[in-house]
Design a protein around this motif. Structure first.
Motif, short mmCIF file in Angstrom:
data_model
loop_
_atom_site.label_atom_id
_atom_site.label_comp_id
_atom_site.label_asym_id
_atom_site.label_seq_id
_atom_site.Cartn_x
_atom_site.Cartn_y
_atom_site.Cartn_z
N SER A 99 0.83 -1.21 0.00
CA SER A 99 0.00 0.00 0.00
C SER A 99 0.86 1.26 0.00
O SER A 99 2.09 1.21 0.20
N ILE A 100 0.19 2.39 -0.15
CA ILE A 100 0.89 3.67 -0.04
C ILE A 100 1.48 3.82 1.36
O ILE A 100 2.55 4.41 1.52
N ASP A 101 0.83 3.28 2.37
CA ASP A 101 1.38 3.34 3.73
C ASP A 101 2.68 2.54 3.83
O ASP A 101 3.61 2.97 4.51
N GLN B 29 9.94 4.32 2.48
CA GLN B 29 10.48 5.47 1.75
C GLN B 29 10.90 5.15 0.31
O GLN B 29 10.78 5.99 -0.56
N GLU B 30 11.38 3.95 0.05
CA GLU B 30 11.65 3.54 -1.33
C GLU B 30 11.47 2.03 -1.43
O GLU B 30 11.63 1.31 -0.45
N GLU B 31 11.11 1.59 -2.63
CA GLU B 31 10.83 0.16 -2.82
C GLU B 31 10.95 -0.21 -4.29
O GLU B 31 10.60 0.57 -5.18
N TYR C 221 -2.01 3.88 -7.12
CA TYR C 221 -3.44 3.61 -7.21
C TYR C 221 -3.74 2.30 -6.51
O TYR C 221 -3.13 1.28 -6.84
N HIS C 222 -4.65 2.33 -5.56
CA HIS C 222 -5.08 1.10 -4.89
C HIS C 222 -6.20 0.46 -5.69
O HIS C 222 -7.21 1.10 -5.97
N SER C 223 -6.02 -0.81 -6.05
CA SER C 223 -7.02 -1.55 -6.81
C SER C 223 -7.47 -2.78 -6.02
O SER C 223 -6.87 -3.11 -4.99
N LEU D 30 10.88 2.96 -6.75
CA LEU D 30 10.12 4.18 -6.46
C LEU D 30 10.49 4.74 -5.11
O LEU D 30 10.79 3.99 -4.18
N GLU D 31 10.41 6.05 -5.00
CA GLU D 31 10.60 6.76 -3.74
C GLU D 31 9.28 7.45 -3.38
O GLU D 31 8.64 8.08 -4.24
N PHE D 32 8.88 7.32 -2.14
CA PHE D 32 7.68 7.97 -1.64
C PHE D 32 7.81 9.49 -1.77
O PHE D 32 8.85 10.06 -1.43
N VAL D 33 6.75 10.14 -2.27
CA VAL D 33 6.71 11.60 -2.33
C VAL D 33 5.66 12.14 -1.37
O VAL D 33 5.97 12.94 -0.50
N GLU D 34 4.41 11.69 -1.54
CA GLU D 34 3.37 12.14 -0.63
C GLU D 34 2.14 11.24 -0.71
O GLU D 34 1.90 10.59 -1.71
#
Length: 150
Positions: free
Chosen positions: A14-16, A22-24, A51-53, A100-104
């Motif tokens: 998830s986004i959480d 912080q990155e994945e 996007y959560h699906s 990817l790195e988390f932005v917001e």
């Protein structure tokens, strides 16, 4: 810079989860068209809607940035992974990942909201049969979504 939408099932990642880590590595993509986007078009610094699906309320939930581009998806070589591919070898990998790195995190922008917005009627996500897990988002759509919904 290009813009993208990457789908994920929140019970898997998830986004959480991305915010916490912080990155994945974005792995497990097993569709050739999505793979081709990752391999040929996704570039360093591109921005991505997360996007959560396959959940109660599908929608855009956050933003990430591409910090490492096209490299062999390590899960394809791991025989313990559900994404293992016996036909893939380190010399001839079939599947690609990016990091990817988390932005917001964003307040959820529900699919139903996106579908009902006439400004977004051409967006790939809202087209009938649109199930691709990696999708391009045109700049005007990106800016409109940010300005209108976040």
């Amino acid at each position: 810079m290009q813009y993208w939408l990457f789908k994920t099932e929140p019970d898997e990642f998830s986004i959480d989860d991305l915010q916490r880590k912080q990155e994945e590595i974005w792995d497990g993509i097993r569709n050739y068209q999505a793979r081709n986007f990752l391999r040929d078009q996704v570039a360093l610094g591109d921005l991505v809607f997360i996007y959560h699906s396959s959940c109660k309320e599908p929608g855009i939930v956050g933003i990430a940035k591409v910090i490492k581009t096209a490299f062999p998806d390590p899960s394809q070589f791991n025989d313990q992974s559900k994404y293992f591919d016996a036909k893939s070898t380190p010399d001839n990998p079939r599947w690609i990942s990016v990091t990817l790195e988390f932005v917001e995190k964003l307040p959820i922008i529900a699919l139903s909201t996106l579908k009902s917005d006439k400004q977004l009627e051409s967006m790939y996500l809202v087209q009938k049969g649109s199930r691709l897990s990696i999708q391009p988002v045109i700049e005007d759509e990106w800016k409109y979504i940010i300005e209108t919904y976040s």
